[in-house]
Design a protein around this motif. Sequence first.
Motif, PDB file in Angstrom:
ATOM      1  N   TRP A  93     -30.933 -45.550  -1.033  1.00 18.27           N
ATOM      2  CA  TRP A  93     -30.391 -45.410  -2.375  1.00 18.27           C
ATOM      3  C   TRP A  93     -28.865 -45.418  -2.315  1.00 18.27           C
ATOM      4  CZ3 TRP A  93     -33.477 -45.377  -6.650  1.00 18.27           C
ATOM      5  CH2 TRP A  93     -34.847 -45.215  -6.404  1.00 18.27           C
ATOM      6  N   ARG A  94     -28.252 -46.135  -3.247  1.00 21.65           N
ATOM      7  CA  ARG A  94     -26.794 -46.232  -3.265  1.00 21.65           C
ATOM      8  C   ARG A  94     -26.142 -44.903  -3.585  1.00 21.65           C
ATOM      9  NH1 ARG A  94     -28.128 -51.110  -5.936  1.00 21.65           N
ATOM     10  NH2 ARG A  94     -27.915 -50.088  -7.956  1.00 21.65           N
ATOM     11  N   SER A  95     -26.813 -44.102  -4.428  1.00 26.16           N
ATOM     12  CA  SER A  95     -26.224 -42.832  -4.870  1.00 26.16           C
ATOM     13  C   SER A  95     -27.079 -41.675  -4.389  1.00 26.16           C
ATOM     14  CB  SER A  95     -26.146 -42.795  -6.405  1.00 26.16           C
ATOM     15  OG  SER A  95     -25.809 -41.497  -6.841  1.00 26.16           O
ATOM     16  N   ALA A  96     -26.413 -40.648  -3.880  1.00 32.22           N
ATOM     17  CA  ALA A  96     -27.144 -39.453  -3.460  1.00 32.22           C
ATOM     18  C   ALA A  96     -27.614 -38.660  -4.669  1.00 32.22           C
ATOM     19  CB  ALA A  96     -26.256 -38.575  -2.584  1.00 32.22           C
ATOM     20  N   ALA A  97     -26.997 -38.906  -5.803  1.00 33.04           N
ATOM     21  CA  ALA A  97     -27.357 -38.167  -7.024  1.00 33.04           C
ATOM     22  C   ALA A  97     -28.526 -38.849  -7.711  1.00 33.04           C
ATOM     23  CB  ALA A  97     -26.151 -38.086  -7.964  1.00 33.04           C
ATOM     24  N   THR A  98     -29.711 -38.712  -7.107  1.00 34.77           N
ATOM     25  CA  THR A  98     -30.886 -39.398  -7.652  1.00 34.77           C
ATOM     26  C   THR A  98     -31.250 -38.885  -9.036  1.00 34.77           C
ATOM     27  OG1 THR A  98     -32.272 -37.835  -6.430  1.00 34.77           O
ATOM     28  CG2 THR A  98     -31.875 -39.961  -5.407  1.00 34.77           C
ATOM     29  N   ASP A  99     -30.928 -37.613  -9.332  1.00 35.00           N
ATOM     30  CA  ASP A  99     -31.207 -37.088 -10.674  1.00 35.00           C
ATOM     31  C   ASP A  99     -30.427 -37.865 -11.723  1.00 35.00           C
ATOM     32  OD1 ASP A  99     -32.902 -35.221  -9.670  1.00 35.00           O
ATOM     33  OD2 ASP A  99     -31.488 -33.557  -9.755  1.00 35.00           O
ATOM     34  N   ASP A 100     -29.168 -38.223 -11.397  1.00 33.78           N
ATOM     35  CA  ASP A 100     -28.361 -39.019 -12.327  1.00 33.78           C
ATOM     36  C   ASP A 100     -28.980 -40.390 -12.527  1.00 33.78           C
ATOM     37  OD1 ASP A 100     -26.597 -36.937 -12.540  1.00 33.78           O
ATOM     38  OD2 ASP A 100     -25.197 -37.727 -11.067  1.00 33.78           O
ATOM     39  N   LEU A 101     -29.495 -40.967 -11.435  1.00 31.03           N
ATOM     40  CA  LEU A 101     -30.114 -42.286 -11.511  1.00 31.03           C
ATOM     41  C   LEU A 101     -31.342 -42.254 -12.417  1.00 31.03           C
ATOM     42  CD1 LEU A 101     -30.124 -45.216 -10.399  1.00 31.03           C
ATOM     43  CD2 LEU A 101     -31.611 -44.406  -8.582  1.00 31.03           C
ATOM     44  N   LEU A 102     -32.144 -41.190 -12.280  1.00 29.05           N
ATOM     45  CA  LEU A 102     -33.375 -41.100 -13.050  1.00 29.05           C
ATOM     46  C   LEU A 102     -33.119 -40.879 -14.532  1.00 29.05           C
ATOM     47  CD1 LEU A 102     -35.541 -38.985 -10.582  1.00 29.05           C
ATOM     48  CD2 LEU A 102     -35.882 -41.378 -11.194  1.00 29.05           C
ATOM     49  N   MET A 103     -31.899 -40.462 -14.887  1.00 27.45           N
ATOM     50  CA  MET A 103     -31.580 -40.255 -16.288  1.00 27.45           C
ATOM     51  C   MET A 103     -31.174 -41.545 -16.993  1.00 27.45           C
ATOM     52  SD  MET A 103     -32.291 -37.224 -17.020  1.00 27.45           S
ATOM     53  CE  MET A 103     -31.561 -37.129 -18.658  1.00 27.45           C
ATOM     54  N   GLN A 104     -31.016 -42.625 -16.236  1.00 26.68           N
ATOM     55  CA  GLN A 104     -30.640 -43.891 -16.848  1.00 26.68           C
ATOM     56  C   GLN A 104     -31.775 -44.381 -17.745  1.00 26.68           C
ATOM     57  OE1 GLN A 104     -29.468 -46.729 -13.888  1.00 26.68           O
ATOM     58  NE2 GLN A 104     -28.038 -45.324 -12.888  1.00 26.68           N
ATOM     59  N   ASP A 105     -31.426 -44.750 -18.963  1.00 26.10           N
ATOM     60  CA  ASP A 105     -32.440 -45.163 -19.931  1.00 26.10           C
ATOM     61  C   ASP A 105     -33.261 -46.344 -19.439  1.00 26.10           C
ATOM     62  OD1 ASP A 105     -31.698 -43.165 -21.629  1.00 26.10           O
ATOM     63  OD2 ASP A 105     -30.421 -44.421 -22.884  1.00 26.10           O
ATOM     64  N   ASN A 106     -32.595 -47.319 -18.800  1.00 27.68           N
ATOM     65  CA  ASN A 106     -33.337 -48.502 -18.380  1.00 27.68           C
ATOM     66  C   ASN A 106     -34.318 -48.182 -17.260  1.00 27.68           C
ATOM     67  OD1 ASN A 106     -31.121 -48.029 -16.734  1.00 27.68           O
ATOM     68  ND2 ASN A 106     -30.793 -50.170 -16.244  1.00 27.68           N
ATOM     69  N   LEU A 107     -33.990 -47.230 -16.389  1.00 25.79           N
ATOM     70  CA  LEU A 107     -34.932 -46.848 -15.340  1.00 25.79           C
ATOM     71  C   LEU A 107     -36.123 -46.115 -15.940  1.00 25.79           C
ATOM     72  CD1 LEU A 107     -35.862 -46.640 -12.468  1.00 25.79           C
ATOM     73  CD2 LEU A 107     -34.375 -44.656 -12.154  1.00 25.79           C
ATOM     74  N   ILE A 108     -35.861 -45.234 -16.904  1.00 25.53           N
ATOM     75  CA  ILE A 108     -36.957 -44.531 -17.572  1.00 25.53           C
ATOM     76  C   ILE A 108     -37.900 -45.523 -18.238  1.00 25.53           C
ATOM     77  CG2 ILE A 108     -37.511 -42.943 -19.461  1.00 25.53           C
ATOM     78  CD1 ILE A 108     -34.883 -41.484 -18.785  1.00 25.53           C
ATOM     79  N   GLU A 109     -37.329 -46.545 -18.857  1.00 24.93           N
ATOM     80  CA  GLU A 109     -38.150 -47.585 -19.496  1.00 24.93           C
ATOM     81  C   GLU A 109     -38.972 -48.334 -18.451  1.00 24.93           C
ATOM     82  OE1 GLU A 109     -37.551 -51.688 -22.097  1.00 24.93           O
ATOM     83  OE2 GLU A 109     -35.905 -50.238 -21.968  1.00 24.93           O
ATOM     84  N   CYS A 110     -38.370 -48.612 -17.291  1.00 29.47           N
ATOM     85  CA  CYS A 110     -39.096 -49.301 -16.219  1.00 29.47           C
ATOM     86  C   CYS A 110     -40.263 -48.460 -15.708  1.00 29.47           C
ATOM     87  CB  CYS A 110     -38.151 -49.620 -15.058  1.00 29.47           C
ATOM     88  SG  CYS A 110     -36.986 -50.949 -15.392  1.00 29.47           S
ATOM     89  N   ILE A 111     -40.037 -47.156 -15.570  1.00 30.63           N
ATOM     90  CA  ILE A 111     -41.108 -46.270 -15.105  1.00 30.63           C
ATOM     91  C   ILE A 111     -42.258 -46.273 -16.100  1.00 30.63           C
ATOM     92  CG2 ILE A 111     -41.707 -43.855 -14.688  1.00 30.63           C
ATOM     93  CD1 ILE A 111     -38.867 -43.499 -13.534  1.00 30.63           C
ATOM     94  N   GLU A 112     -41.940 -46.172 -17.390  1.00 28.82           N
ATOM     95  CA  GLU A 112     -42.999 -46.154 -18.404  1.00 28.82           C
ATOM     96  C   GLU A 112     -43.736 -47.485 -18.445  1.00 28.82           C
ATOM     97  OE1 GLU A 112     -45.502 -44.363 -20.882  1.00 28.82           O
ATOM     98  OE2 GLU A 112     -43.821 -43.379 -19.875  1.00 28.82           O
ATOM     99  N   ARG A 113     -43.005 -48.568 -18.286  1.00 27.70           N
ATOM    100  CA  ARG A 113     -43.630 -49.892 -18.274  1.00 27.70           C
ATOM    101  C   ARG A 113     -44.586 -50.023 -17.092  1.00 27.70           C
ATOM    102  NH1 ARG A 113     -39.353 -54.575 -18.454  1.00 27.70           N
ATOM    103  NH2 ARG A 113     -38.626 -53.208 -20.134  1.00 27.70           N
ATOM    104  N   THR A 114     -44.162 -49.512 -15.943  1.00 27.05           N
ATOM    105  CA  THR A 114     -45.024 -49.554 -14.757  1.00 27.05           C
ATOM    106  C   THR A 114     -46.266 -48.701 -14.970  1.00 27.05           C
ATOM    107  OG1 THR A 114     -43.095 -49.878 -13.327  1.00 27.05           O
ATOM    108  CG2 THR A 114     -45.117 -49.109 -12.270  1.00 27.05           C
ATOM    109  N   MET A 115     -46.094 -47.519 -15.570  1.00 30.60           N
ATOM    110  CA  MET A 115     -47.230 -46.647 -15.839  1.00 30.60           C
ATOM    111  C   MET A 115     -48.244 -47.322 -16.752  1.00 30.60           C
ATOM    112  SD  MET A 115     -46.781 -43.664 -14.312  1.00 30.60           S
ATOM    113  CE  MET A 115     -47.791 -42.552 -15.273  1.00 30.60           C
TER     114      MET A 115
END
Length: 202
Positions: A121-143
């Motif tokens: 992972w590029r950033s150690a702050a994975t919590d910050d990464l998970l708060m990105q709207d586009n990542l949240i959308e990707c997770i829901e789409r995968t689900m």
Amino acid sequence: MIVDEEDLDLSALQQKDPAAFKTLISRLHPLLLSLVRPMVGDGPAEEIVQEAWIKVYNSIGRFEGRSQLKTWISSIALNEARMHLRRNKKEFSMTASAGDGGILEGRFRENGGWSAPPVKWRSAATDDLLMQDNLIECIERTMNRLPVNQSAMLRLRDMEGLPFETICNELEVTASNARVLLHRARGELYQMLEHYEETGEC
């Protein structure tokens, strides 16, 4: 969704207090929808959850606290979904189908080490990464793209934190089958996250 039950007044709920029920429904309604939607589809989900709430209201006086309130209410909603499928003569199988070992097959050596390590992972702050709207959308789409049985297992275990034994009982699936379903679902989600880290896209 984490539901804090400490400030829910069970006595008020069992006395059918409107304010207590309003609080309960506001907290758990989205969870119940997320549980039944993979089983029955978007159309019937809302009606099924409404029916579940009616049963909760009528039977909460008999709730003895042998499980968490959230678990008890979730089981009622899941049972309503199963009855809907039976009434409409639709099949819903929680059984894992035969096939390969999942998306992570081939990623490990015989000694258990990685043969194809995860992307760093590029950033150690994975919590910050998970708060990105586009990542949240990707997770829901995968689900939503997962097979119904895998999606239900992943939501119940990893997103709602229900005990493994409870999930097996409520979904009427063996422990070994449940582990296979959960492993495959996690593998699909892992692959999406790895791809997202490399490309910034789903």
